[in-house]
Write an enzyme that holds these catalytic residues in place. Structure first.
Site, PDB file in Angstrom:
ATOM      1  N   LYS A   1     -35.746 -30.152   2.648  1.00 33.59           N
ATOM      2  CA  LYS A   1     -34.434 -30.808   2.617  1.00 33.59           C
ATOM      3  C   LYS A   1     -34.545 -32.250   2.091  1.00 33.59           C
ATOM      4  O   LYS A   1     -35.652 -32.822   2.035  1.00 33.59           O
ATOM      5  CB  LYS A   1     -33.833 -30.774   4.018  1.00 33.59           C
TER       6      LYS A   1
ATOM      7  N   TYR B   1     -24.413 -22.240   2.879  1.00 38.43           N
ATOM      8  CA  TYR B   1     -24.331 -22.332   4.345  1.00 38.43           C
ATOM      9  C   TYR B   1     -23.055 -21.703   4.905  1.00 38.43           C
ATOM     10  O   TYR B   1     -22.663 -22.013   6.026  1.00 38.43           O
ATOM     11  CB  TYR B   1     -24.423 -23.793   4.776  1.00 38.43           C
TER      12      TYR B   1
ATOM     13  N   ASN C   1     -33.597 -32.381   9.632  1.00 38.15           N
ATOM     14  CA  ASN C   1     -34.766 -31.726  10.224  1.00 38.15           C
ATOM     15  C   ASN C   1     -35.748 -31.180   9.181  1.00 38.15           C
ATOM     16  O   ASN C   1     -36.556 -30.310   9.465  1.00 38.15           O
ATOM     17  CB  ASN C   1     -34.324 -30.655  11.225  1.00 38.15           C
TER      18      ASN C   1
ATOM     19  N   HIS D   1     -35.606 -25.876   5.778  1.00 37.39           N
ATOM     20  CA  HIS D   1     -34.794 -24.682   6.060  1.00 37.39           C
ATOM     21  C   HIS D   1     -35.662 -23.455   5.877  1.00 37.39           C
ATOM     22  O   HIS D   1     -36.514 -23.430   4.992  1.00 37.39           O
ATOM     23  CB  HIS D   1     -33.605 -24.588   5.078  1.00 37.39           C
TER      24      HIS D   1
ATOM     25  N   GLU E   1     -30.819 -15.225   0.245  1.00 30.19           N
ATOM     26  CA  GLU E   1     -31.116 -16.628  -0.067  1.00 30.19           C
ATOM     27  C   GLU E   1     -32.057 -16.756  -1.273  1.00 30.19           C
ATOM     28  O   GLU E   1     -31.916 -17.683  -2.076  1.00 30.19           O
ATOM     29  CB  GLU E   1     -31.694 -17.320   1.174  1.00 30.19           C
TER      30      GLU E   1
HETATM   31  N1  UDP Z   1     -27.397 -28.382  12.406  1.00 33.86           N
HETATM   32  C1  UDP Z   1     -26.785 -29.585  12.744  1.00 33.86           C
HETATM   33  N2  UDP Z   1     -26.308 -29.718  14.024  1.00 33.86           N
HETATM   34  C2  UDP Z   1     -26.421 -28.730  14.963  1.00 33.86           C
HETATM   35  C3  UDP Z   1     -27.027 -27.525  14.592  1.00 33.86           C
HETATM   36  C4  UDP Z   1     -27.517 -27.383  13.302  1.00 33.86           C
HETATM   37  O1  UDP Z   1     -26.680 -30.485  11.943  1.00 33.86           O
HETATM   38  O2  UDP Z   1     -25.962 -28.931  16.112  1.00 33.86           O
HETATM   39  C5  UDP Z   1     -27.910 -28.221  11.036  1.00 33.86           C
HETATM   40  C6  UDP Z   1     -29.433 -28.304  10.980  1.00 33.86           C
HETATM   41  O3  UDP Z   1     -29.789 -29.019   9.808  1.00 33.86           O
HETATM   42  C7  UDP Z   1     -29.847 -26.856  10.873  1.00 33.86           C
HETATM   43  C8  UDP Z   1     -28.702 -26.251  10.060  1.00 33.86           C
HETATM   44  O4  UDP Z   1     -27.558 -26.935  10.540  1.00 33.86           O
HETATM   45  O5  UDP Z   1     -31.104 -26.725  10.265  1.00 33.86           O
HETATM   46  C9  UDP Z   1     -28.485 -24.768  10.225  1.00 33.86           C
HETATM   47  O6  UDP Z   1     -28.360 -24.471  11.600  1.00 33.86           O
HETATM   48  P1  UDP Z   1     -29.117 -23.229  12.250  1.00 33.86           P
HETATM   49  O7  UDP Z   1     -28.557 -23.034  13.610  1.00 33.86           O
HETATM   50  O8  UDP Z   1     -29.081 -22.072  11.312  1.00 33.86           O
HETATM   51  O9  UDP Z   1     -30.616 -23.781  12.408  1.00 33.86           O
HETATM   52  P2  UDP Z   1     -31.966 -23.395  11.641  1.00 33.86           P
HETATM   53  O10 UDP Z   1     -31.883 -21.926  11.282  1.00 33.86           O
HETATM   54  O11 UDP Z   1     -32.049 -24.292  10.425  1.00 33.86           O
HETATM   55  O12 UDP Z   1     -33.062 -23.675  12.629  1.00 33.86           O
HETATM   56 MG    MG Z   2     -30.401 -20.871  10.310  1.00 34.79          MG
END
Ligand code: UDP
Ligand code: MG
Length: 133
Positions: free
Chosen positions: A10, A50, A113, A116, A127
């Site tokens: 990212k 997304y 974070n 992805h 994807e």
């Molecule tokens: N995210 C965020 N706030 C939250 C939860 C998720 O900004 O409370 C963002 C974070 O960057 C995350 C992405 O949304 O990686 C997608 O969320 P997901 O639950 O799919 O998490 P991941 O699969 O990336 O662990």
């Molecule tokens: Mg996810």
């Protein structure tokens, strides 16, 4: 079973020049990078990527963020690549991620974070096709 999954470095991690460290980490952990490219996507593209999150309160910020700067997309291949990659990434919130995971090492916050990864074999196919069709 040998699988493929999609990984994205990212903007926060690309900006801090973590591309090589993260790629080496995958290779050391037996996930082979079979395709990679650095791209900058538009707000429309990030919103499409997304779209599963479109009802979430963080959706707009998330889409703005992913399109805010260059990202590095990769197809990773290996045994149980989808699950393996998720384990190497760690929990979504870096504060909750296990020691030794990418998000623990590099993540700044739940939104920034660093990485992805596809969450299922089915989504990995979608994807991968999104970025490498
Ligand atoms: N995210 C965020 N706030 C939250 C939860 C998720 O900004 O409370 C963002 C974070 O960057 C995350 C992405 O949304 O990686 C997608 O969320 P997901 O639950 O799919 O998490 P991941 O699969 O990336 O662990
Ligand atoms: Mg996810």
């Amino acid at each position: 079973m040998t699988e493929q999954t999609l990984s994205i470095i990212k903007p926060d991690a690309v900006e801090r020049n973590l591309e090589n460290d993260i790629k080496n980490f995958f290779e050391k952990n037996n996930l082979k990078i079979i395709k990679t490219k650095k791209v900058k996507i538009s707000k429309e593209e990030s919103s499409d990527f997304y779209k599963v999150h479109q009802t979430k309160p963080f959706y707009i910020d998330l889409c703005n963020y992913l399109s805010s700067g260059p990202i590095v997309v990769m197809i990773l291949e290996g045994e149980n690549a989808v699950k393996k990659n998720r384990q190497l990434m760690g929990a979504t919130d870096p504060k909750k991620a296990e020691e030794g995971t990418l998000r623990k090492m590099y993540g700044l916050s739940i939104d920034k974070n660093s990485i992805h990864g596809s969450d299922s074999i089915e989504n990995a196919k979608i994807e991968i096709n999104f970025f490498f069709k």
